[in-house]
Scaffold this active site. Structure first.
Site, PDB file in Angstrom:
ATOM      1  N   LYS A   1       0.830  -1.203   0.000  1.00 42.09           N
ATOM      2  CA  LYS A   1       0.000   0.000   0.000  1.00 42.09           C
ATOM      3  C   LYS A   1       0.866   1.255   0.000  1.00 42.09           C
ATOM      4  CE  LYS A   1      -3.618  -0.077   2.599  1.00 42.09           C
ATOM      5  NZ  LYS A   1      -4.508  -0.060   3.788  1.00 42.09           N
TER       6      LYS A   1
ATOM      7  N   GLU B   1      10.078  -5.816   3.871  1.00 45.60           N
ATOM      8  CA  GLU B   1      10.177  -7.196   3.409  1.00 45.60           C
ATOM      9  C   GLU B   1       9.798  -7.310   1.931  1.00 45.60           C
ATOM     10  OE1 GLU B   1       8.685  -7.459   7.766  1.00 45.60           O
ATOM     11  OE2 GLU B   1       8.411  -6.147   6.014  1.00 45.60           O
TER      12      GLU B   1
ATOM     13  N   GLY C   1      -5.191  -4.391   5.465  1.00 42.91           N
ATOM     14  CA  GLY C   1      -4.561  -5.520   4.798  1.00 42.91           C
ATOM     15  C   GLY C   1      -5.278  -6.832   5.024  1.00 42.91           C
ATOM     16  N   ARG C   2      -5.676  -7.106   6.265  1.00 43.63           N
ATOM     17  CA  ARG C   2      -6.312  -8.384   6.571  1.00 43.63           C
ATOM     18  C   ARG C   2      -7.737  -8.455   6.046  1.00 43.63           C
ATOM     19  NH1 ARG C   2      -5.390  -5.106  10.716  1.00 43.63           N
ATOM     20  NH2 ARG C   2      -7.022  -4.505  12.211  1.00 43.63           N
TER      21      ARG C   2
ATOM     22  N   GLU D   1      -5.179  -9.759  14.946  1.00 41.78           N
ATOM     23  CA  GLU D   1      -4.710  -8.406  14.653  1.00 41.78           C
ATOM     24  C   GLU D   1      -5.827  -7.390  14.847  1.00 41.78           C
ATOM     25  OE1 GLU D   1      -1.298  -7.642  11.666  1.00 41.78           O
ATOM     26  OE2 GLU D   1      -3.094  -6.986  10.594  1.00 41.78           O
TER      27      GLU D   1
ATOM     28  N   HIS E   1      -4.726 -36.000  14.522  1.00 41.34           N
ATOM     29  CA  HIS E   1      -3.525 -36.737  14.893  1.00 41.34           C
ATOM     30  C   HIS E   1      -2.430 -35.793  15.376  1.00 41.34           C
ATOM     31  CE1 HIS E   1      -5.057 -40.542  13.174  1.00 41.34           C
ATOM     32  NE2 HIS E   1      -5.693 -39.715  12.362  1.00 41.34           N
TER      33      HIS E   1
ATOM     34  N   LYS F   1       9.077  -3.440  13.932  1.00 39.49           N
ATOM     35  CA  LYS F   1       9.618  -2.880  12.688  1.00 39.49           C
ATOM     36  C   LYS F   1      10.609  -1.752  12.976  1.00 39.49           C
ATOM     37  CE  LYS F   1       5.513  -3.714   9.795  1.00 39.49           C
ATOM     38  NZ  LYS F   1       4.496  -3.042   8.948  1.00 39.49           N
TER      39      LYS F   1
END
Length: 526
Positions: free
Chosen positions: A212, A218, A269-270, A356, A387, A502
């Site tokens: 954005k 990253e 973002g999410r 978040e 399992h 960050k």
């Protein structure tokens, strides 16, 4: 404007806490259990249904939850959100992810721009670009068609789109909608990008850079990694890359990309899988019509969330029962258990969405809250989870509410009969058995073999995982998280908790460290 109050200031919450607790194991036994399961179910969009028969609630608790929703003014707060009030108080922003897939109320105009028209224009541009790629109008330097797409992003630019892509990949193959294979690069660990590039023909790959701000460390690091790989093969990165970014970012009008598609600050973002962030990769992989069907499913579920009566509103009721479990019953975690391999990354996406959004200890006004808020979210697809961590779920000291998802049919349509039943029947038998085992338990003189029961769950059931049902499933959980944030009086739409790390990482990289930070940097060889 709606009135925002803390959960413990609501009279209906006090009344809810005073009600007798439900003995779930007893309620789910015998024919009474059959009646509960048949009765406690709410239709969702796209043919889905949310069944909460195995939740520790009864009619008295449901009535109290209805009062709680009314006193908290869920309807007014949701309307304020989708009609453009600045619900995101932390960043003083609108919250418009619902508007990316449909309009629930009046026009939202911001900065002289009709935001619904802005989102639909970006999706139209993406559809045109995808059509040109699929038709061969857009080709690589050698005149070959592109057959692979790689999304470069992190957090919400990766988790949601990756989960949606994996969810629809087999459906697309079965229905002749698999136009391009897709991969994702997110981790700044160089092994992530290297692994994707090593298994790709980069000459026939389009890379989507999603940021954005255009400054995400990253993402830009991985972009440089990819550009170097393209140049080493004599390829021009600008002919292999597109950007999804804001109109004000440095990526927006750069010659480094074939095209740029835009998002804005009003879609977190999410919550961005239904925006250009998910639209570009899903449209290239499966075609624009599949992405449009996905949006239609989400929009249909959003319309159901407008219902004022929680007992007819699956998203609202799921949120209310979740708050009851968290704040009255004291359950601190929730497990997401899809019995569908296609949803293998869906729990990871919901982990970000929920934790978040509602992992906050101060309310919308920055004041500490005196009650627990968002639960810990984790999960894996069944039957693998059985399992793995189901031992703790069945016999551990903590009771952890469970959210199952199951479908009657598989996506690939295989129906081979093995030992008398199909694989899909075996899968569905397992989820049915687990719900009852968790709720009812089993007595045994050998305490090691005793199952206490009383473990609450709900299940979302559908015929098949399709683009429409996936959209409805996604919107259900987004709306559930939103309603829970309303009750806890949180700002569910910022994420300041991710910022401090960050800042400190940048200090390490600039060698501006002291104390423990300096020692850890030395230990890691930075």
């Amino acid at each position: 404007m709606p009135e925002w109050r803390n959960l413990d200031e609501l009279q209906s919450f006090d009344a809810l806490r005073e009600l007798p607790k439900v003995d779930l194991a007893a309620e789910m036994a015998g024919e009474n259990g059959a009646r509960r399961v048949s009765r406690y179910s709410v239709p969702m969009a796209a043919g889905l249904a949310w069944n909460y028969g195995a939740k520790a609630v009864d009619d008295r608790i449901l009535s109290a939850l209805r009062d709680l929703a009314r006193e908290a003014d869920f309807t007014g707060k949701f309307r304020a959100l989708y009609e453009g009030e600045r619900i995101n108080t932390g960043e003083n922003r609108l919250v418009l992810h619902h508007l990316t897939r449909g309009q629930l109320g009046k026009d939202v105009i911001e900065g002289g721009v009709n935001k619904r028209m802005f989102y639909t224009e970006q999706l139209r541009r993406i559809a045109d670009f995808a059509a040109d790629v699929h038709s061969g109008k857009i080709r690589n330097e050698a005149g070959q068609c592109f057959d692979h797409v790689v999304q470069i992003g992190i957090g919400g630019s990766d988790l949601g789109p990756r989960a949606m892509y994996l969810a629809l990949r087999n459906w697309a193959k079965t229905n002749g909608k698999a136009f391009m294979e897709a991969d994702f690069i997110s981790n700044v660990d160089p092994d992530d990008a290297a692994q994707v590039l090593a298994s790709s023909d980069v000459s026939r790959t389009i890379f989507i850079l999603v940021s954005k701000s255009g400054t995400t460390l990253e993402t830009l690091t991985n972009e440089a990694f990819v550009k170097n790989a393209l140049r080493e093969q004599g390829l021009d990165p600008a002919r292999h890359m597109i950007a999804v970014t804001s109109e004000t970012s440095p990526l927006a009008h750069s010659d480094d990309y074939m095209a740029a598609f835009f998002m804005d600050d009003f879609v977190g973002g999410r919550y961005s899988s239904t925006s250009a962030v998910g639209g570009a990769v899903l449209s290239l992989a499966f075609g624009p019509s599949v992405f449009e069907a996905f949006l239609a499913g989400a929009a249909a579920e959003d319309r159901l969330a407008l219902e004022e009566d929680p007992l007819k509103n699956p998203d609202m009721l799921d949120g209310l029962i979740g708050v009851y479990e968290r704040n009255v019953l004291g359950y601190g975690s929730t497990a997401i258990l899809p019995y569908s391999q296609a949803l293998s990354r869906f729990p990871a996406h919901l982990q970000q969405l929920d934790m978040e959004s509602n992992g906050k200890s101060v309310n919308r006004f920055g004041e500490p809250v005196s009650y627990p808020t968002g639960p810990v979210i984790f999960g894996e697809p069944g039957t693998n989870g059985q399992h793995s961590f189901y031992q703790l779920l069945h016999q551990g000291t903590d009771i952890i509410p469970l959210q199952f998802v199951g479908f009657r049919k598989s996506q690939l349509g295989t129906d081979d009969v093995i030992q008398g039943t199909t694989s899909q029947q075996k899968l569905c038998a397992n989820v049915a058995a687990q719900i009852v085992a968790f709720a009812c338990g089993k007595d045994d003189a050998d305490r090691n073999k005793k199952f206490p029961g009383g473990r609450p769950s709900s299940i979302i059931i559908g015929e098949e995982l399709t683009p429409e049902s996936l959209g409805a499933l996604l919107a259900h959980f987004e709306n559930k998280v939103m309603f829970q944030g309303f009750l806890w009086n949180l700002n569910s739409f910022d994420q300041e908790g991710v910022q401090l790390g960050k800042v400190l990482a940048k200090k390490v990289l600039s060698r501006d460290t002291d104390g423990a930070l300096r020692v850890y940097s030395d230990l890691l060889g930075i």
